[in-house]
Design an enzyme around this catalytic site. Structure first.
Site, short mmCIF file in Angstrom:
data_model
loop_
_atom_site.label_atom_id
_atom_site.label_comp_id
_atom_site.label_asym_id
_atom_site.label_seq_id
_atom_site.Cartn_x
_atom_site.Cartn_y
_atom_site.Cartn_z
N GLU A 155 0.86 -1.18 0.02
CA GLU A 155 0.15 0.16 0.02
C GLU A 155 0.82 1.26 0.10
O GLU A 155 0.35 2.48 0.17
CB GLU A 155 -0.98 0.08 1.17
CG GLU A 155 -1.94 -1.22 0.92
CD GLU A 155 -2.92 -1.26 2.01
OE1 GLU A 155 -2.96 -0.39 3.08
OE2 GLU A 155 -3.66 -2.04 2.00
N ASP A 173 -4.16 -0.44 12.34
CA ASP A 173 -4.81 -1.54 11.78
C ASP A 173 -3.90 -2.52 12.08
O ASP A 173 -3.06 -3.01 11.56
CB ASP A 173 -5.04 -1.45 10.18
CG ASP A 173 -5.68 -2.93 9.84
OD1 ASP A 173 -6.24 -3.49 10.64
OD2 ASP A 173 -6.01 -3.09 8.33
N GLU A 218 -8.27 -0.43 14.07
CA GLU A 218 -8.92 -1.20 13.25
C GLU A 218 -8.59 -2.64 13.66
O GLU A 218 -7.53 -2.91 13.78
CB GLU A 218 -8.78 -0.72 11.73
CG GLU A 218 -9.36 -1.93 10.60
CD GLU A 218 -9.08 -1.50 9.48
OE1 GLU A 218 -8.74 -2.40 8.49
OE2 GLU A 218 -8.57 -0.20 9.06
N ASP A 233 -13.36 -4.55 10.43
CA ASP A 233 -13.16 -4.84 9.16
C ASP A 233 -13.46 -6.52 9.02
O ASP A 233 -14.47 -6.79 8.38
CB ASP A 233 -11.78 -4.54 8.57
CG ASP A 233 -11.34 -4.98 7.20
OD1 ASP A 233 -12.40 -5.02 6.42
OD2 ASP A 233 -10.19 -4.97 6.91
N LYS A 245 -15.60 -1.92 2.66
CA LYS A 245 -14.90 -2.27 1.26
C LYS A 245 -16.01 -2.77 0.44
O LYS A 245 -16.44 -4.01 0.89
CB LYS A 245 -13.80 -3.10 1.65
CG LYS A 245 -12.59 -2.65 2.61
CD LYS A 245 -11.99 -3.79 2.82
CE LYS A 245 -10.55 -3.22 3.70
NZ LYS A 245 -9.64 -4.42 4.05
N ARG A 277 -8.31 -1.60 -1.06
CA ARG A 277 -7.68 -3.06 -0.74
C ARG A 277 -6.45 -3.12 -1.05
O ARG A 277 -5.62 -2.09 -1.80
CB ARG A 277 -8.44 -4.25 -1.58
CG ARG A 277 -9.78 -4.42 -1.17
CD ARG A 277 -10.36 -4.54 0.10
NE ARG A 277 -9.88 -5.65 0.86
CZ ARG A 277 -10.50 -6.84 1.04
NH1 ARG A 277 -11.82 -6.98 0.77
NH2 ARG A 277 -9.87 -7.53 1.98
N LYS A 289 -9.65 5.10 3.82
CA LYS A 289 -8.33 4.58 3.68
C LYS A 289 -7.71 4.52 2.33
O LYS A 289 -8.53 3.61 1.83
CB LYS A 289 -8.25 3.47 4.42
CG LYS A 289 -8.07 3.55 6.03
CD LYS A 289 -8.27 2.07 6.68
CE LYS A 289 -7.21 1.27 6.23
NZ LYS A 289 -7.21 -0.12 6.72
#
Length: 428
Positions: A209, A246, A288, A315, A340, A369, A391
């Site tokens: 990411e 997270d 998260e 999540d 998501k 994602r 995010k």
């Protein structure tokens, strides 16, 4: 009224070099809407099914030709002649055709790509920006806000090949006056963090990411490195910028224990206290997946312990599913949901999850994602639902930056209507 005259699916690549699905929806006036389905690395066990071919001779079994065939065959046949503006009718028709609880027949990746492509075509047909069409579908026409970005600048867990257990260490520029300013602050901190890591002799390669993926001695050392970068950039931690984690705790939950590679084993209650202690020492305002998706007793402990002050985001816990979210709301588990749309598989169901969360006083965070494409739909989703938070990774890699750039365009287009609420979007 425009009508759908053709639908085409194809296999394309995501940001990790794995195949994913793209769909085009063509209208009788020549308008085409196109969208890609994203793909996750750390996934909840109750997510809608991402249909893969399993043919080891192609893409090591990760091909999506079955999903593409479902788009070009039964889904196309189902939706030809339909009105693209009636999103609910399109999505419900695909759900009924699939006829499984988790979209295992047609594949959530096939259904979602068509669902989003139809929304894009419908927006163009009405001469509306996508975020405005989404606001109409959401029942909130003309109501918009710019989201606070949760920028993932240190990657660990399933998103990186390093020894950090917690999957994402994020910064939130809550003191900024606009999204553009927030993006600038985050970018400056990102570059200062690179210098901090280099000065410590650490690796500055990036994870899936776009965040840095150094080998640090502990999760706490990651927080200390970020604090140094924030200060070096000239910002104040706790007022200008806050922190978020997270944990993706399901990835290190084994045999009823949470096992951190450098810090030992914890029971549910002990790990809840470990997280609470982190929030006492650092300005962490959002956590998260702090506990495993099946550890609802542990979630209850964590929520009672710090839920009044800290955003506790489900999540893997909720997987954008209204049935599971309702159970969580009824049991006072967590106080926020990560959204998501590939976890559930249609735009309609995604909007329903956001609406349910907000009605219960839960926050909703729009999320990418780890396997993304250049598709920037989530930027429009965040603005069109006034979700308040997004995010979408770090400040490098074009698959992440494409969403930030779309938000810059939207803010410019909205002008004085572009509200950025900063810290007001969070608890405490």
């Amino acid at each position: 009224m425009a009508k759908i005259v053709d639908i085409k699916g194809r296999e394309v690549l995501d940001s990790r070099g794995n195949p994913t699905v793209e769909a085009d929806v063509l209208l009788d006036n020549g308008i085409i809407g196109s969208a890609c389905a994203p793909s996750g690395a750390s996934t909840g066990s109750r997510e809608a099914l991402e249909l893969r071919d399993g043919d080891k001779s192609r893409y090591m079994g990760k091909g999506v030709l079955k999903a593409v065939a479902n788009i070009n065959g039964p889904i196309r046949d189902l939706l030809l002649g339909k009105d693209p503006v009636d999103q609910k009718a399109l999505d419900h028709a695909m759900i009924a055709l699939d006829a499984t609880e988790n979209k295992a027949s047609l594949g959530a990746n096939a259904i979602l790509a068509v669902s989003l492509a139809a929304a894009k075509a419908a927006a163009q047909d009405q001469d509306l920006p996508l975020y405005a069409h989404i606001a109409n579908l959401n029942g909130t026409p003309g109501v918009y806000s710019m989201p606070v970005p949760m920028m993932n600048i240190i990657n660990g867990g399933e998103h990186a090949d390093n020894n950090i257990d917690i999957q994402e260490f994020m910064i939130q520029p809550v003191g900024a006056k606009s999204f553009a300013e927030a993006l600038r602050w985050g970018t400056e901190i990102f570059h200062h963090l690179k210098a901090v890591l280099k000065a410590r002799g650490l690796n500055t390669a990036v994870g899936d990411e776009g965040g840095f993926a150094p080998n640090l001695a502990s999760n706490k050392e990651a927080l200390e490195a970020i604090a140094e970068a924030v200060a070096n950039a000239g910002y104040t931690l706790g007022t200008d910028v806050t922190l978020a984690l997270d944990c993706a705790a399901s990835e290190f939950y084994k045999n009823g224990k949470y096992t951190l590679s450098e810090e030992g084993e914890y029971s549910s209650a002990e790990f809840a206290e470990y997280l609470a202690e982190l929030t006492r020492k650092h300005p962490i305002i959002s956590i998260e997946d702090g506990l495993d998706e099946s550890d609802w007793d542990g979630w209850k402990v964590l929520t009672e312990k710090i839920g009044e002050k800290v955003q506790l985001v489900g999540d893997d816990l909720f997987v954008t599913n209204t049935k599971i979210l309702k159970e969580g709301i009824d049991k006072n588990i967590a106080n926020s949901i990560l959204i998501k749309f590939n976890q559930i598989g249609t735009l309609t169901e995604t909007l329903e999850a956001i609406q349910m969360a907000k009605a219960a006083g839960y926050t909703a965070i729009i999320s990418h994602r780890s396997g993304e494409t250049e598709d920037s739909t989530i930027a429009d989703l965040a603005v069109g639902t006034s979700a308040g938070q997004i995010k979408t990774g770090s400040l490098c890699r074009s698959d992440r930056v494409s969403k930030y750039n779309q938000l810059l365009r939207i803010e410019e287009q909205l002008g004085s209507k572009a509200v950025y609420r900063g810290r007001a979007e969070f608890r405490g």
